[in-house]
Structures are given as C-alpha cells and as structure tokens.
Design a protein around this motif. Structure first.
Motif, PDB file in Angstrom:
ATOM      1  N   ALA A 285      -9.360 -18.875  18.959  1.00 59.75           N
ATOM      2  CA  ALA A 285      -9.058 -19.338  20.432  1.00 59.75           C
ATOM      3  C   ALA A 285      -8.753 -18.206  21.263  1.00 59.75           C
ATOM      4  O   ALA A 285      -7.919 -17.559  20.846  1.00 59.75           O
ATOM      5  N   SER A 286      -9.168 -18.185  22.344  1.00 60.28           N
ATOM      6  CA  SER A 286      -9.026 -16.790  23.050  1.00 60.28           C
ATOM      7  C   SER A 286      -8.825 -17.462  24.690  1.00 60.28           C
ATOM      8  O   SER A 286      -9.537 -18.277  25.109  1.00 60.28           O
ATOM      9  N   LEU A 287      -8.091 -16.468  25.358  1.00 58.52           N
ATOM     10  CA  LEU A 287      -8.152 -16.732  26.788  1.00 58.52           C
ATOM     11  C   LEU A 287      -9.226 -16.633  27.499  1.00 58.52           C
ATOM     12  O   LEU A 287      -9.536 -16.786  28.850  1.00 58.52           O
ATOM     13  N   ASP A 288     -10.462 -16.270  27.048  1.00 62.24           N
ATOM     14  CA  ASP A 288     -11.684 -16.072  27.473  1.00 62.24           C
ATOM     15  C   ASP A 288     -12.489 -17.626  27.679  1.00 62.24           C
ATOM     16  O   ASP A 288     -13.516 -17.654  28.310  1.00 62.24           O
ATOM     17  N   GLY A 289     -11.772 -18.552  27.172  1.00 62.48           N
ATOM     18  CA  GLY A 289     -12.144 -19.988  27.438  1.00 62.48           C
ATOM     19  C   GLY A 289     -12.955 -20.499  26.383  1.00 62.48           C
ATOM     20  O   GLY A 289     -13.414 -21.357  26.379  1.00 62.48           O
ATOM     21  N   THR A 290     -13.210 -19.725  25.094  1.00 61.82           N
ATOM     22  CA  THR A 290     -14.082 -20.039  24.071  1.00 61.82           C
ATOM     23  C   THR A 290     -12.982 -20.237  22.792  1.00 61.82           C
ATOM     24  O   THR A 290     -12.302 -19.572  22.651  1.00 61.82           O
ATOM     25  N   ALA A 291     -13.840 -21.087  21.833  1.00 66.87           N
ATOM     26  CA  ALA A 291     -13.358 -21.079  20.424  1.00 66.87           C
ATOM     27  C   ALA A 291     -14.686 -20.610  19.891  1.00 66.87           C
ATOM     28  O   ALA A 291     -15.829 -21.200  20.105  1.00 66.87           O
ATOM     29  N   LYS A 292     -14.570 -19.681  19.095  1.00 68.42           N
ATOM     30  CA  LYS A 292     -15.578 -19.056  18.139  1.00 68.42           C
ATOM     31  C   LYS A 292     -15.326 -19.490  16.746  1.00 68.42           C
ATOM     32  O   LYS A 292     -14.209 -19.315  16.202  1.00 68.42           O
ATOM     33  N   ILE A 293     -16.611 -19.731  16.069  1.00 70.23           N
ATOM     34  CA  ILE A 293     -16.510 -19.832  14.391  1.00 70.23           C
ATOM     35  C   ILE A 293     -17.180 -18.676  13.753  1.00 70.23           C
ATOM     36  O   ILE A 293     -17.979 -18.089  14.239  1.00 70.23           O
ATOM     37  N   TRP A 294     -16.346 -18.204  12.939  1.00 72.32           N
ATOM     38  CA  TRP A 294     -16.858 -17.077  12.093  1.00 72.32           C
ATOM     39  C   TRP A 294     -16.864 -17.243  10.583  1.00 72.32           C
ATOM     40  O   TRP A 294     -16.383 -18.032  10.107  1.00 72.32           O
ATOM     41  N   SER A 295     -17.790 -16.150  10.092  1.00 69.79           N
ATOM     42  CA  SER A 295     -17.728 -16.044   8.530  1.00 69.79           C
ATOM     43  C   SER A 295     -17.050 -14.517   8.285  1.00 69.79           C
ATOM     44  O   SER A 295     -17.113 -13.859   9.142  1.00 69.79           O
ATOM     45  N   PHE A 296     -16.424 -14.581   7.156  1.00 69.33           N
ATOM     46  CA  PHE A 296     -15.631 -13.543   6.785  1.00 69.33           C
ATOM     47  C   PHE A 296     -16.607 -12.261   6.538  1.00 69.33           C
ATOM     48  O   PHE A 296     -16.228 -11.369   6.554  1.00 69.33           O
TER      49      PHE A 296
END
Length: 301
Positions: A163-174
């Motif tokens: 979660a970021s103050l850029d307004g997005t949630a991002k999904i990642w793989s390790f």
C-alpha cells in the motif's frame, strides 16, 4: 432480512504511553509488542498488566516492530533507515544494518521462509534473508510515493501486497522486482492493506487518506465495496482471525468493526486514546490497537 451480529467486546488490557506506532501479538505468550515514536520498543504482558521488557532502540521514531517467533527475535524498523534485530529473551542485539535511504514504514515476517520484507519512504520494498546474514535478495520497484505497508498472502506465500501514498495497491511475486498488477485503489494515498479469505475466494482490504476502506476481489481486481464511517484517514486494517469481521482504525480515534460479508458497520470503539495507528491480531479472538496515547487489547467474540 439482515441481522446484526451479537458481539461480545471485552477490554482485557489498556496502558497509557507516548505515541504507539505499531503493535504485534505473540502467538504463544501473553505479550503485546509495541513500538513508540520516541524510539523505544516495549513488551507488555496483558495478563499481568505489567511491562515485561523495554528497550531504547534509537532517537528516531520506530514505526514497525514484529516478533520472529521461530528465532525468539524481534525485528525493528525506524526512521533512521536502520533495521535492528534483538533476542527477545535477553534483549541482546543480533543484527543492525542500514536497510533504506529514508524512513522505514513497515517490516513484515514471512510465515515460513527466513524472510523479512521492509518498505520505506524511499519508495522501495526490500527482501532480507536472515539465513544469508540478512542479505538483501530482492528489491521491488514500482511505487511513486512512500510505501506504507506490505502484507504477505497467507494462501500463496510466494506473493504479497503493498500500500502506497501514490494511491495504489500493488501485488508482487518474491521472484520478480516488478509488480504483477496494481489496483488504482483510492482518490488519496493508501496507508494499509491486508488479505482475507471469504467463503468462496480471496479478498484484499485497503485503507486510505480518503477516509474509506475498500474491499477488493483479488482475482478479478475489482472493488466490491467501500466502507464509509470514519471521519479522518484510515490508518490500519485487519481481519478477525475467526469471526467474519473487518476491523479498521483511523486518525479520528475510533476503531470500526464491519461485517465481512454484508459490509455493515457492527460497532464503533473509542477508548479516548486519540489517533489509532495500528491494529493486530493473532489466532485468537484478541485484537490490539496502538494509539497516540497508548495501547488497548480487546477480546471480540
């Protein structure tokens, strides 16, 4: 017709202190780990209502501290950009290293692997392997503002959300330094994110400076519902480990309890400890809140 849940909410611990930035519950001991804006970390025993241990870590705010139960450690991330690791039995320092170039907002412990994720105002997320002497084995880039929180997927532990103050949630793989996908989640910055499992699929919940929390269909990447009830920034979200409840904390000083299926507001808690910065649970009915003026533990059943 929809009916409210009958909830029993019992306060089990309350302790006044300076500003609490994070809370964590030990799964086996009656302990609450708190980190303070003053640079101190404390372990409280909620059964005896007494402080077990306290350590002045730094002169900078400590925004995140977590138990690493497998190793009897706590890992601490602070505004001085340093991660510190301590043995919580002896409070001996195990490791200290510069992890980022700006404030560390969050440290998160992998449930199985010897990994800690950290996120920072330098817009980066980093993966640390303690079996490799805390080597950084991956840096995740993609956010354009402070990364406030990361949460590891409890079902697919090879992935995590940020979660970021850029307004997005991002999904990642390790195994990849770039995100799998992003949710253009809110009109203002995001402070928090968590996963939860519904009856049929997996969901995400995000909390924002736009005063709302949102529930997302993880597979379809669509917003299912917007939770409106707070009058200031939503700073913390978590899910009750057993009951179908979403719990949100806010700078308005309240904790809201929502039904995770109907999304109705079930209860609002206000213990007069000012802004709520953190919520946490373990595999019990207990939920801890960290606030400007202290810590509260409640049992919700």
């Amino acid at each position: 017709m929809w009916q409210s849940l009958t909830l029993k909410i019992q306060k089990e611990f309350e302790q006044g202190s300076e500003r609490v930035k994070s809370v964590d519950l030990h799964p086996n001991e009656p302990w609450i780990l708190t980190s303070l804006h003053s640079g101190t970390v404390c372990i409280w025993n909620y059964q005896t209502q007494a402080m077990e241990k306290s350590l002045k870590v730094t002169e900078s705010p400590v925004r995140s501290a977590k138990f690493i139960v497998r190793k009897h450690w706590i890992v601490v991330g602070a505004d001085d950009a340093i991660i510190r690791v301590y043995n919580y039995d002896t409070m001996e320092k195990i490791k200290e290293f510069e992890a980022h170039t700006d404030f560390i907002r969050c440290v998160t412990v992998h449930p199985i692997l010897p990994y800690v994720l950290s996120s920072s105002d330098d817009k980066l997320i980093k993966l640390w392997d303690w079996e490799k002497d805390w080597m950084c084995t991956q840096t995740f880039e993609g956010h354009s503002h402070y990364v406030m929180q990361v949460a590891i997927n409890p079902i697919d532990t090879d992935t995590f959300a940020s979660a970021s103050l850029d307004g997005t949630a991002k999904i990642w793989s390790f195994d990849s330094p770039v995100p799998k996908f992003a949710l253009d989640a809110h009109s203002k910055g995001l402070n928090c994110v968590d996963y939860f499992r519904g009856s049929d699929k997996q969901y995400l919940i995000t909390g924002s400076d736009d005063y709302t929390a949102k529930v997302w269909d993880y597979e379809n990447q669509t917003c299912l519902h917007e939770l409106k009830g707070h009058t200031h920034n939503v700073t913390a979200v978590c899910l009750h480990p057993e009951l179908p409840l979403i719990i949100t904390g806010s700078e308005d000083g309240t904790v809201c309890i929502w039904h995770a299926t109907t999304y109705r507001l079930e209860n609002t808690l206000n213990y007069g400890l000012q802004r709520v910065w953190a919520v946490a649970h373990e595999d019990s009915h207990q939920i801890a809140f960290g606030c400007d003026n202290g810590t509260v533990l409640v049992k919700i059943s």
